[in-house]
Scaffold this motif. Sequence first.
Motif, PDB file in Angstrom:
ATOM      1  N   SER A 105       0.809  -1.226   0.000  1.00  0.00           N
ATOM      2  CA  SER A 105       0.000   0.000   0.000  1.00  0.00           C
ATOM      3  C   SER A 105       0.843   1.276   0.000  1.00  0.00           C
ATOM      4  CB  SER A 105      -0.908   0.015   1.242  1.00  0.00           C
ATOM      5  OG  SER A 105      -0.107  -0.045   2.409  1.00  0.00           O
ATOM      6  N   TRP A 106       2.158   1.155   0.181  1.00  0.00           N
ATOM      7  CA  TRP A 106       3.004   2.343   0.280  1.00  0.00           C
ATOM      8  C   TRP A 106       3.254   2.951  -1.098  1.00  0.00           C
ATOM      9  CZ3 TRP A 106       7.472   0.573   4.067  1.00  0.00           C
ATOM     10  CH2 TRP A 106       6.917   0.309   5.328  1.00  0.00           C
ATOM     11  N   PRO A 107       3.651   4.234  -1.119  1.00  0.00           N
ATOM     12  CA  PRO A 107       3.992   4.850  -2.401  1.00  0.00           C
ATOM     13  C   PRO A 107       5.118   4.069  -3.103  1.00  0.00           C
ATOM     14  CG  PRO A 107       3.911   6.508  -0.648  1.00  0.00           C
ATOM     15  CD  PRO A 107       3.775   5.164   0.011  1.00  0.00           C
ATOM     16  N   LYS A 108       5.134   4.162  -4.408  1.00  0.00           N
ATOM     17  CA  LYS A 108       6.092   3.405  -5.230  1.00  0.00           C
ATOM     18  C   LYS A 108       7.536   3.630  -4.746  1.00  0.00           C
ATOM     19  CE  LYS A 108       7.378   2.721 -10.009  1.00  0.00           C
ATOM     20  NZ  LYS A 108       7.964   3.506 -11.038  1.00  0.00           N
ATOM     21  N   ALA A 109       8.267   2.534  -4.590  1.00  0.00           N
ATOM     22  CA  ALA A 109       9.705   2.543  -4.233  1.00  0.00           C
ATOM     23  C   ALA A 109       9.981   2.943  -2.778  1.00  0.00           C
ATOM     24  CB  ALA A 109      10.502   3.431  -5.171  1.00  0.00           C
ATOM     25  N   ARG A 110       8.945   3.226  -1.994  1.00  0.00           N
ATOM     26  CA  ARG A 110       9.168   3.573  -0.583  1.00  0.00           C
ATOM     27  C   ARG A 110       9.503   2.319   0.220  1.00  0.00           C
ATOM     28  NH1 ARG A 110       7.060   7.432   2.771  1.00  0.00           N
ATOM     29  NH2 ARG A 110       7.779   8.811   1.109  1.00  0.00           N
ATOM     30  N   TYR A 111      10.633   2.340   0.900  1.00  0.00           N
ATOM     31  CA  TYR A 111      11.061   1.239   1.761  1.00  0.00           C
ATOM     32  C   TYR A 111      11.353   1.783   3.151  1.00  0.00           C
ATOM     33  CZ  TYR A 111      11.576  -2.176  -2.018  1.00  0.00           C
ATOM     34  OH  TYR A 111      11.329  -3.056  -3.047  1.00  0.00           O
ATOM     35  N   SER A 112      11.293   0.902   4.142  1.00  0.00           N
ATOM     36  CA  SER A 112      11.625   1.315   5.500  1.00  0.00           C
ATOM     37  C   SER A 112      12.174   0.112   6.261  1.00  0.00           C
ATOM     38  CB  SER A 112      10.385   1.877   6.195  1.00  0.00           C
ATOM     39  OG  SER A 112      10.732   2.382   7.469  1.00  0.00           O
ATOM     40  N   VAL A 113      12.503   0.348   7.526  1.00  0.00           N
ATOM     41  CA  VAL A 113      12.892  -0.747   8.406  1.00  0.00           C
ATOM     42  C   VAL A 113      11.620  -1.431   8.913  1.00  0.00           C
ATOM     43  CG1 VAL A 113      15.102   0.262   9.068  1.00  0.00           C
ATOM     44  CG2 VAL A 113      13.044   0.899  10.328  1.00  0.00           C
ATOM     45  N   LEU A 114      11.753  -2.548   9.601  1.00  0.00           N
ATOM     46  CA  LEU A 114      10.577  -3.306  10.048  1.00  0.00           C
ATOM     47  C   LEU A 114       9.967  -2.687  11.305  1.00  0.00           C
ATOM     48  CD1 LEU A 114      11.781  -7.011   9.598  1.00  0.00           C
ATOM     49  CD2 LEU A 114      10.818  -5.442   7.898  1.00  0.00           C
ATOM     50  N   ALA A 115       8.651  -2.851  11.453  1.00  0.00           N
ATOM     51  CA  ALA A 115       7.958  -2.306  12.622  1.00  0.00           C
ATOM     52  C   ALA A 115       6.706  -3.126  12.893  1.00  0.00           C
ATOM     53  CB  ALA A 115       7.582  -0.847  12.392  1.00  0.00           C
ATOM     54  N   LEU A 170      20.818   3.230  -5.689  1.00  0.00           N
ATOM     55  CA  LEU A 170      19.377   2.954  -5.570  1.00  0.00           C
ATOM     56  C   LEU A 170      18.588   4.234  -5.302  1.00  0.00           C
ATOM     57  CD1 LEU A 170      19.514  -0.285  -3.358  1.00  0.00           C
ATOM     58  CD2 LEU A 170      18.867  -0.155  -5.777  1.00  0.00           C
ATOM     59  N   LEU A 171      19.144   5.093  -4.434  1.00  0.00           N
ATOM     60  CA  LEU A 171      18.468   6.364  -4.128  1.00  0.00           C
ATOM     61  C   LEU A 171      18.530   7.306  -5.321  1.00  0.00           C
ATOM     62  CD1 LEU A 171      19.795   6.901  -0.491  1.00  0.00           C
ATOM     63  CD2 LEU A 171      17.415   6.487  -1.129  1.00  0.00           C
ATOM     64  N   SER A 172      19.674   7.325  -5.993  1.00  0.00           N
ATOM     65  CA  SER A 172      19.851   8.256  -7.112  1.00  0.00           C
ATOM     66  C   SER A 172      18.924   7.945  -8.272  1.00  0.00           C
ATOM     67  CB  SER A 172      21.289   8.189  -7.638  1.00  0.00           C
ATOM     68  OG  SER A 172      22.167   8.515  -6.620  1.00  0.00           O
ATOM     69  N   GLN A 229      30.094   5.730   7.313  1.00  0.00           N
ATOM     70  CA  GLN A 229      30.599   7.011   6.788  1.00  0.00           C
ATOM     71  C   GLN A 229      29.879   7.456   5.518  1.00  0.00           C
ATOM     72  OE1 GLN A 229      33.281   4.587   7.791  1.00  0.00           O
ATOM     73  NE2 GLN A 229      32.772   5.564   9.727  1.00  0.00           N
ATOM     74  N   LEU A 230      28.584   7.164   5.470  1.00  0.00           N
ATOM     75  CA  LEU A 230      27.775   7.604   4.330  1.00  0.00           C
ATOM     76  C   LEU A 230      26.895   8.764   4.769  1.00  0.00           C
ATOM     77  CD1 LEU A 230      26.433   4.167   3.032  1.00  0.00           C
ATOM     78  CD2 LEU A 230      28.235   5.561   1.987  1.00  0.00           C
ATOM     79  N   ASN A 231      26.825   9.785   3.941  1.00  0.00           N
ATOM     80  CA  ASN A 231      25.941  10.913   4.238  1.00  0.00           C
ATOM     81  C   ASN A 231      24.746  10.851   3.288  1.00  0.00           C
ATOM     82  OD1 ASN A 231      24.693  13.276   4.753  1.00  0.00           O
ATOM     83  ND2 ASN A 231      26.482  14.597   4.402  1.00  0.00           N
ATOM     84  N   LEU A 232      23.589  10.421   3.825  1.00  0.00           N
ATOM     85  CA  LEU A 232      22.414  10.208   2.959  1.00  0.00           C
ATOM     86  C   LEU A 232      21.977  11.475   2.231  1.00  0.00           C
ATOM     87  CD1 LEU A 232      20.160   7.874   5.149  1.00  0.00           C
ATOM     88  CD2 LEU A 232      21.569   7.251   3.192  1.00  0.00           C
ATOM     89  N   SER A 233      22.252  12.633   2.829  1.00  0.00           N
ATOM     90  CA  SER A 233      21.786  13.877   2.192  1.00  0.00           C
ATOM     91  C   SER A 233      22.472  14.121   0.844  1.00  0.00           C
ATOM     92  CB  SER A 233      21.991  15.076   3.124  1.00  0.00           C
ATOM     93  OG  SER A 233      23.343  15.196   3.446  1.00  0.00           O
TER      94      SER A 233
END
Length: 304
Positions: free
Chosen positions: A182-192, A268-270, A295-299
């Motif tokens: 049901s989430w928007p296309k390509a939206r991923y997250s951690v488990l909850a 993947l983000l790009s 040492q990755l800066n997601l921004s």
Amino acid sequence: MFKFNHNFLDRDSLSRTDPVAIKNRLASTKSKLILFNNRYQVLMQPDGLHLTNAKHLANIPDSKQWIYLGHSEFDPDEPWFCARVNDSEFELSHHQQWHDLRLSLPSITEPTASIVAYAKALLYWHSQHKHCGKCGAKAEVHMSGHERHCPACDHTMYPRTDPAIIIAVTYNEQLLLARQASWPKARYSVLAGFVEPGESFEHAAIREVKEESGLDIHFPKYFASQPWPFPCSIMIGFLAEAKHQNLALLDQELEHAVWVSPENIGSLLSNGELKLPTYGSISHALIEHWANTHQLNLSRWIDN
Ligand SMILES: [Zn+2]
């Protein structure tokens, strides 16, 4: 790091028992009033949250309709209240608009965002507890909005918050991300998932990870918590290392799950194959924490 953790209100619980004092505070020229409509949208203006004041309301509604949230810890004479209004009866001025709170998260800054979350959770609780849970009679609002009381059987109801765990699972350097259909296309997250009766937070995390992904994990470590008023939860964040990496979506709650690595998350983000949860959520903060350990800066790749 994330929203809803910077509440600067003194909740002033002792004053809730004094209806006259509360009425005077509501009428104060320093009062800050947060308004939601019947769809739980919050009143906004172009530069953020619209905080009205008693002097700007044509008629101060009955004080029983308002929940006293407390006063500023910097100024005891600055009381904060919230209420729900029927938007069909509420006339908006040209610069006011009702906004979905979740979508407005980036434009509501702290510490105000924390107070808005507190207000939203309380208002939602009232809407779900209009009647006594024991005898079914109509329950009255007491303690300036912090209790409901049943005049028929003397039962008192207190605001509830639903605990849910949220967990960043890693295997070696990889992070597990997953999505629901049901989430928007390509939206991923951690488990909850929600904590069940009789469970510790840690065991809820172990169970949820197993049910949703088929993974066995080592005992989880606490990360942080976040009030999450959608509609009335608190998220308890954990970190855990998986014992193996073989995924099996056992309870079918997830549409897809994938291990991402420090080497491939950027691409993947790009290219839009991966979109992260809203900035300001603990889910985003957990992913950011994993990125920082590598040492990755997601921004570099996402627009906050
Ligand atoms: Zn009752």
